[in-house]
Design a protein around this motif. Structure first.
Motif, PDB file in Angstrom:
ATOM      1  N   TYR A 148      45.657  34.823  -3.426  1.00 42.12           N
ATOM      2  CA  TYR A 148      45.215  33.678  -2.763  1.00 42.12           C
ATOM      3  C   TYR A 148      44.546  32.952  -4.093  1.00 42.12           C
ATOM      4  CZ  TYR A 148      45.700  35.442   1.868  1.00 42.12           C
ATOM      5  OH  TYR A 148      46.495  35.792   3.131  1.00 42.12           O
ATOM      6  N   GLN A 149      45.065  32.139  -4.817  1.00 45.37           N
ATOM      7  CA  GLN A 149      44.917  31.525  -6.157  1.00 45.37           C
ATOM      8  C   GLN A 149      44.137  30.228  -6.041  1.00 45.37           C
ATOM      9  OE1 GLN A 149      47.836  31.747  -9.178  1.00 45.37           O
ATOM     10  NE2 GLN A 149      48.647  33.726  -8.456  1.00 45.37           N
ATOM     11  N   VAL A 150      42.896  30.296  -5.332  1.00 49.12           N
ATOM     12  CA  VAL A 150      41.945  29.439  -4.978  1.00 49.12           C
ATOM     13  C   VAL A 150      40.669  29.454  -5.805  1.00 49.12           C
ATOM     14  CG1 VAL A 150      43.229  28.688  -2.969  1.00 49.12           C
ATOM     15  CG2 VAL A 150      41.162  30.302  -2.951  1.00 49.12           C
ATOM     16  N   PRO A 151      39.694  28.494  -5.918  1.00 53.42           N
ATOM     17  CA  PRO A 151      38.473  28.575  -6.469  1.00 53.42           C
ATOM     18  C   PRO A 151      37.625  29.775  -5.848  1.00 53.42           C
ATOM     19  CG  PRO A 151      39.015  26.318  -6.354  1.00 53.42           C
ATOM     20  CD  PRO A 151      40.172  26.891  -5.340  1.00 53.42           C
ATOM     21  N   THR A 152      37.306  30.716  -6.612  1.00 54.72           N
ATOM     22  CA  THR A 152      36.755  31.919  -5.914  1.00 54.72           C
ATOM     23  C   THR A 152      35.386  32.392  -6.940  1.00 54.72           C
ATOM     24  OG1 THR A 152      38.664  32.576  -5.070  1.00 54.72           O
ATOM     25  CG2 THR A 152      36.550  34.179  -4.941  1.00 54.72           C
ATOM     26  N   THR A 153      34.167  32.335  -6.320  1.00 55.96           N
ATOM     27  CA  THR A 153      33.242  32.665  -6.982  1.00 55.96           C
ATOM     28  C   THR A 153      32.803  34.287  -6.796  1.00 55.96           C
ATOM     29  OG1 THR A 153      32.227  30.612  -6.990  1.00 55.96           O
ATOM     30  CG2 THR A 153      30.644  32.233  -7.466  1.00 55.96           C
ATOM     31  N   VAL A 154      32.985  35.053  -7.700  1.00 53.30           N
ATOM     32  CA  VAL A 154      32.990  36.623  -7.684  1.00 53.30           C
ATOM     33  C   VAL A 154      31.654  37.117  -8.449  1.00 53.30           C
ATOM     34  CG1 VAL A 154      34.146  38.869  -7.980  1.00 53.30           C
ATOM     35  CG2 VAL A 154      35.161  36.652  -7.498  1.00 53.30           C
TER      36      VAL A 154
END
Length: 936
Positions: A540-546
Motif C-alpha cells: 500500500y504505497q500511500v502516505p504513511t507516517t511511521v
C-alpha cells in the motif's frame, strides 16, 4: 483610554441616501479595530488591516499573532494626559501636569512643558519603537482645553502639539500615526499622519452619567463636517468610533453600516474599548469559553471533564474551538460578547470555591454573552440571576411522581429515558419567551422543565442528558448539536472544516512504533517490522507516517542485542518514498501526567505491576530526552539525510503536558495521537467520538481522528481480527455528519498474528474504495491546528473574509446560505455537494473572500480532486489555470460547469460527461491544467 470629549451622538437614518454616494466613490479603505482589553483575542483582531491596542496589555506572543495576516499594529499613546494606572520610570515634574480629568482618573499635561515632551518621547514612544511598533494612535490631543479652552493659551498648546508630532516623525520616521481628532492642527500635520479618528458621530456615551444615547443634531453635524474634511480635503481615512451597549449587537451593525455609507471607516464598540466591536468587517467569534472545576476533575486533567469529552466535538463540528478555564481562577473581566460565541459549562455538582462565578455570569449575560449550561449550573439560579434567566428552581421531586408530558427534537436523539429519572435540577418557566424542550409533571400537577432554551442561552440537566446502561454503554438523550446551536444562537456562516479538501475526505495512515522488536506468530518468527515492511508498506504505497521507540531498538534501550537487525530494518522502512519519519519517544510514557522530571524509569504502581514508562536501565525521565533526544537518534542513525523526523506520535494515554508540546513546537515537530474515537454499529453513539484538539496553555495537542487497533482487539487479547471494525468507525464518523477524516492507525504488533494482519488488509481495501485525499499525518496536524486559528469575518457588503487558510482549505456551507458566487469571490476554487454537506474548496493562498448566491456556479470550478492545489489562477470570465498534486497516488480531478469550455492537461486522460470534465493521470502531479471557455 478613549478621550473624554464627546462631541455628539445620533441623527435619523434619513441622511443615508446622500451618504451612499461617498461610500461608492471612496477608495479601498483599511478595516480598523480598537481593542484595549486584556488577553487580546488575536484570532479576531488579526483579521483587520489596522489594529489599535494598549501595548501594556500585549505580550510578545500577542504581538506576533496580531501581525500574522499582515495587519498593522498601532499602540495607544495619550498625548495630553497621564493615566493613573500607567507606570513611569521617570518622575514627571509637577508643573507639567496642570489639572485632572476625573472622568478618566488621569492628569492633564501642559503640552508646552519640555519635561512632558521629553517623557512622551523617551518613556513612552521610544520603548514602543524598540518593542517593534511602527504605528501609534495619538489620543487626548485636545485635553488642554480643560485648562486652556481658547485664545492665545490654546494656540500655544496647539503649536506644542504640532511640534510633538514633528518630533515623533523626526526621531522615528517610519512610525505611522493616527490622530484622535486634532482637527485644529490638521492643516499643519496632515502630511505626517495616515488617518484621523473621532468618537461619537452617531451614537455616544457620557462618562459622567454613564448613559448611552444618540448624538444631538448639532454635534453630529459639526463632527460630520470635520470627518468629511479629513476624507475629502486631505484624502485620509476618516474613522468614526461610536459606542452602543454591549448587548445590542444589531444596533452596532446598523451603526457601522450607516458610518460606512457616509464614506467613513466604522468601529462600533463600548466606551472602554474592551469588547470586539463591529467595523468594516465583523470578526465572527469561533471560540467558546468552556469553564470546568479543576479541583473536582480526575487528576485535575482537562481530558477527563465531561465538557471536553462530550461537548468539544459537537462544537468543533459546528465550527467552534474550545478555550478552557478553571472556574476557580479569576475569570476574564472584559466584555466577552463578540469575543466568544458563548460560555459553556458542565459541572457535576454545585461549586464550592468559586463565589465570584455567579456575579460574573450574570454580568456577562446582561452584556449579551450567551450560555449553554449542561449538568449542574454550579450556582443557584435564583435571585437576580434567576430573574434574568426567567426560571425558578423546583425541588422535592421523586421518580415515582414524574410524567413526561411533551418533548421536541432536541430530546430523544439516541435514546429516551424510561422510566423517567429525577432531574438533578429542574425549573418552572416564568418567561414566556423561554422554550421548554422537555416538559414533566408530578403528582401535584406541577409542570417544569429540565431542558430549555431562551434569550440568554439554554440549560440541560443531568440525567436527561444521557441514558447510561454501563460505564462503556451510554446514549445521548439530548441532541448536543441542536442544543448548542440553539442555546448559543450560532449564526449561519461558512464553517471551517478539517475533514475534507477539494471535495474528498482526508485519509492518513500512521504506525506507532510499539512492538517493532516483537516476533510474528508465523513460520520463521520474523520481526513484526519485517512483516509490516513486506506485507503492508510495500503493498500500500500511500502516505504513511511511521515511528519507532528509541528505547526498544536503540543502543541505550531495552534490547541492544537486536540493534544490528532492527536499525537496518528501520532504515529500509524510512527510506520508502511514501513514508514520513516520526518518533514515538524514548521510553514510551504510559501516563504522562504521572511522570515528573528525573523520575527513575520503570517507577510506578508496583502493587498493580504497572510502570509509567519502559523500565530502561539507569534512565531518569526527561521530556526533552523523550522528544528531542529520540528525534536526534532517529535523524542520526535511521532517517535519510533529507527526511528528518517530522512528527511526534504521543504514547500511552497520550496526555502530554504543555512543556512537551512546547518542546515539539520548538523543534518544528507536528504532533498527533490521543482521543478515543471508536464508535461502532454495536455501540453507535456520538459519546464515543472524541474532539479533534486538546488545548494546553499556548499549544494544541492534535488527537488522532480514530483510535488504534488496541480498542477493537481488547488490547490484543481478542478478537485479533477486531480492527476490521474500524471500517464501521469510518462510516459512522461520515454519516449522517462528516465528523472525522479517515485514519488507518495501528502498531507494529498488528503484524504479530495472521488474524490481525488480515484485518489490517481489510481496512486498507475498504479505504481504497472511498473518495479520499491521502496526506501525511504532519499535513493533517497542520490542517487541524490551523482550523483552530482560522478567521472568518462578515463584511459590510455581505461577503465573507477568510484569513489564515493555507493549510486548512475547506469551508462547509450551510445549504440555506446557497452557493459560492465564483465570479465575485476570490481564492475560492470550487464546490462539491455530497450527502453530508456542501464543501467549498479554497485555493490555499491564505486569505480568501467568499460571496454567496442562490444559484449553482456557472463558471468552471473544481468539484473533486485527490490532491492539493499548488497554484490557482482564475479570471472573472471563467478561464482557469492551476496546478495540483497528490501524495504518492495517481491524480484524479473533476471539474464542473465546463460544458462550453476546452480543458487541456498534459498527460491526462480527459472524459467529458455533461457539464463535468474528469481528468485521470498516471502520475501524482499536474503542473498545468487549463480551462478556456467561450466568451459569454
Amino acid at each position: 483610554m478613549a478621550t473624554y470629549l464627546f462631541r455628539g451622538l445620533l441623527l435619523a437614518l434619513t441622511m443615508l441616501n446622500s451618504g451612499l454616494v461617498h461610500a461608492a466613490t471612496t477608495p479601498d479603505q483599511p478595516s480598523v479595530a480598537f481593542y484595549y482589553g486584556n488577553d487580546a483575542p488575536t484570532e479576531l483582531l488579526s483579521q483587520f488591516d489596522w489594529i489599535v491596542v494598549e501595548a501594556a496589555n500585549i505580550d510578545s506572543d500577542h504581538y506576533r499573532q496580531l501581525g500574522q495576516h499582515g495587519g498593522q499594529l498601532f499602540a495607544y499613546v495619550s498625548i495630553g494626559e497621564l493615566d493613573a494606572w500607567r507606570e513611569t520610570n521617570t518622575p514627571i515634574a509637577e508643573e507639567a501636569l496642570v489639572t485632572r480629568n476625573d472622568a478618566w482618573n488621569s492628569q492633564v499635561a501642559d503640552l508646552t512643558a519640555p519635561e512632558w515632551q521629553q517623557w512622551l518621547i523617551e518613556e513612552h514612544v521610544r520603548p514602543l519603537w524598540v518593542a517593534g511598533y511602527r504605528g501609534l494612535f495619538l489620543d487626548t490631543l485636545d485635553s488642554y482645553r480643560l485648562f486652556a479652552p481658547d485664545g492665545d493659551a490654546a494656540g500655544r498648546q496647539q503649536d506644542a502639539l504640532v511640534e510633538i508630532i514633528a518630533q515623533i516623525k523626526r526621531q522615528f520616521p517610519d512610525m505611522q500615526l493616527i490622530l484622535n481628532r486634532g482637527f485644529e492642527v490638521l492643516d499643519r500635520v496632515h502630511g505626517d499622519v495616515v488617518g484621523v479618528a473621532a468618537e461619537s458621530l452617531y451614537r455616544g456615551w457620557n462618562p459622567t452619567t454613564e448613559v448611552f444615547g444618540a448624538v444631538p443634531d448639532e454635534d453630529q453635524t459639526w463632527l460630520y463636517k470635520q470627518l468629511a474634511r479629513v476624507r475629502d480635503d486631505y484624502r485620509l481615512p476618516a474613522i468614526a468610533i461610536d459606542y452602543v451597549p454591549a448587548n445590542n449587537r444589531s444596533l452596532a451593525r446598523e451603526t457601522a453600516q450607516r458610518i460606512h455609507a457616509e464614506g467613513f471607516i466604522p468601529w462600533v464598540s463600548v466606551p472602554h474599548l474592551n469588547q470586539m466591536g463591529v467595523g468594516l468587517v465583523e470578526a465572527m467569534p469561533r471560540r467558546v469559553l468552556i469553564l470546568f472545576d479543576k479541583a473536582k476533575t480526575e487528576a485535575g486533567e482537562l481530558a477527563y471533564t465531561n465538557a471536553h469529552r462530550y461537548l468539544a466535538m459537537p462544537l468543533e463540528y459546528l465550527g467552534y474551538g474550545a478555550e478552557y478555564r478553571d472556574v476557580n481562577d479569576p475569570l476574564p473581566n472584559d466584555i466577552l460578547h463578540g469575543r466568544y460565541a458563548g460560555v459553556v459549562t458542565w459541572f457535576d455538582e454545585s461549586l464550592t470555591g468559586a463565589s465570584h462565578y455567579a456575579p460574573w455570569l450574570q454580568h456577562q449575560l446582561e452584556n449579551g454573552l450567551r450560555a449553554a449550561i449542561v449538568g449542574d449550573p454550579g450556582v443557584p439560579l435564583s435571585g437576580a440571576l434567576g430573574s434574568l434567566m426567567g426560571v425558578r428552581e423546583v425541588s422535592g421531586l421523586t421518580a415515582a411522581s414524574l410524567t413526561p408530558l411533551s418533548h421536541d427534537e432536541l430530546v430523544d436523539f439516541e435514546g429516551f429515558s424510561h422510566p423517567s429519572p429525577v432531574p438533578q435540577t429542574s425549573y418552572q418557566i416564568l418567561d414566556s419567551t423561554i422554550t421548554s424542550h422537555l416538559t414533566l409533571s408530578d403528582d401535584r400537577d406541577r409542570r417544569f422543565s429540565p431542558i430549555f432554551t431562551g434569550h440568554w442561552g439554554g440549560l440541560a440537566s443531568y440525567p436527561w442528558i444521557f441514558e447510561q446502561a454501563s460505564e462503556t454503554q451510554m446514549r445521548w438523550n439530548l441532541d448536543p448539536f441542536a442544543f448548542l446551536q440553539r442555546a448559543l444562537a450560532l449564526p449561519d456562516m461558512p464553517i471551517p472544516d478539517a475533514t475534507t479538501e477539494n471535495g474528498a475526505r482526508y485519509w492518513m495512515t500512521q504506525i506507532d512504533g510499539d512492538a517493532f522488536v516483537s516476533r510474528a506468530d508465523l513460520p520463521g518468527t520474523p520481526f513484526t517490522g519485517e512483516l509490516m515492511l513486506s506485507d503492508i508498506l510495500r503493498r500500500y504505497q500511500v502516505p504513511t507516517t511511521v515511528s519507532i521507540i528509541e528505547g526498544e531498538i536503540g543502543p541505550e534501550g531495552l534490547y541492544p542485542q537486536h540493534r544490528a537487525t532492527l536499525e537496518p530494518l528501520a532504515r529500509r522502512i524510512f527510506s520508502l518514498p511514501w513514508v514520513e519519519v516520526a518518533t514515538h519517544t524514548f521510553s514510551h510514557p504510559f501516563e504522562w501526567e504521572s511522570l515528573q522530571e528525573n523520575d527513575m524509569a520503570g517507577q510506578g504502581q508496583t502493587l498493580a505491576k504497572f510502570n509509567y514508562n519502559l523500565p530502561i536501565p539507569n534512565y531518569r525521565f526527561s521530556l526533552r530526552r523523550e522528544i528531542e533526544g529520540s528525534s536526534d537518534y532517529i535523524n542520526r542513525e535511521l532517517a535519510p539525510a533529507d527526511k528528518p523526523v517530522n512528527v511526534v506520535l504521543w504514547t500511552g494515554n497520550a496526555l502530554p503536558p504543555e512543556k512537551a508540546l512546547a518542546i515539539a513546537d520548538e523543534l518544528g515537530l507536528r504532533n498527533l495521537n490521543g482521543g478515543n474515537t471508536s464508535v461502532t454499529h454495536s455501540n453507535p453513539t456520538m459519546t464515543n467520538v472524541s474532539p479533534m484538539l486538546r488545548p494546553q496553555g499556548h499549544y494544541l495537542q492534535v488527537y488522532a481522528p480514530q483510535i488504534n487497533e488496541n480498542v477493537y482487539t481488547n488490547n490484543m487479547l481478542g478478537p485479533l481480527w477486531g480492527y476490521r471494525r474500524a471500517i464501521e468507525t469510518y462510516q459512522l464518523t461520515d454519516q449522517p455528519r462528516r465528523l472525522k477524516p479517515i485514519d488507518i492507525y495501528y502498531h507494529f504488533y498488528s503484524a504479530a498474528s495472521p488474524g490481525a494482519l488480515r484485518a489490517l488488509h481489510q481496512v486498507y481495501e475498504f479505504v481504497l474504495t472511498q473518495e479520499t485525499l491521502p496526506l501525511y499525518a504532519s499535513a493533517w496536524s497542520d490542517v487541524a491546528t490551523q482550523w483552530y486559528h482560522a478567521g472568518i469575518a462578515k463584511r459590510l457588503d455581505g461577503g465573507w473574509q477568510i484569513k489564515g487558510a493555507d493549510h486548512m482549505r475547506t469551508l462547509r456551507l450551510p445549504t440555506d446560505m446557497g452557493w459560492p458566487d465564483l465570479e465575485r469571490s476570490d481564492g475560492v476554487a470550487g464546490v462539491r455537494d455530497v450527502p453530508v454537506g456542501r464543501y467549498i474548496a479554497l485555493s490555499g493562498e491564505g486569505n480568501a473572500t467568499l460571496y454567496v448566491t442562490s444559484s449553482q456556479p456557472r463558471t468552471p470550478h473544481l468539484r473533486y480532486a485527490n490532491g492539493r492545489i499548488t497554484e490557482w489562477q482564475a479570471s472573472p470570465t471563467g478561464q482557469l489555470r492551476f496546478g495540483i498534486a497528490a501524495e504518492q497516488v495517481p491524480l484524479k480531478v473533476e471539474l464542473g460547469a465546463t460544458q462550453n469550455c476546452q480543458v487541456s492537461a498534459p498527460g491526462a486522460r480527459i472524459d467529458q460527461r455533461g457539464n463535468a470534465t474528469l481528468l485521470a493521470f498516471d502520475h501524482a502531479r499536474a503542473e498545468r491544467i487549463e480551462v478556456r471557455c467561450a466568451t459569454r
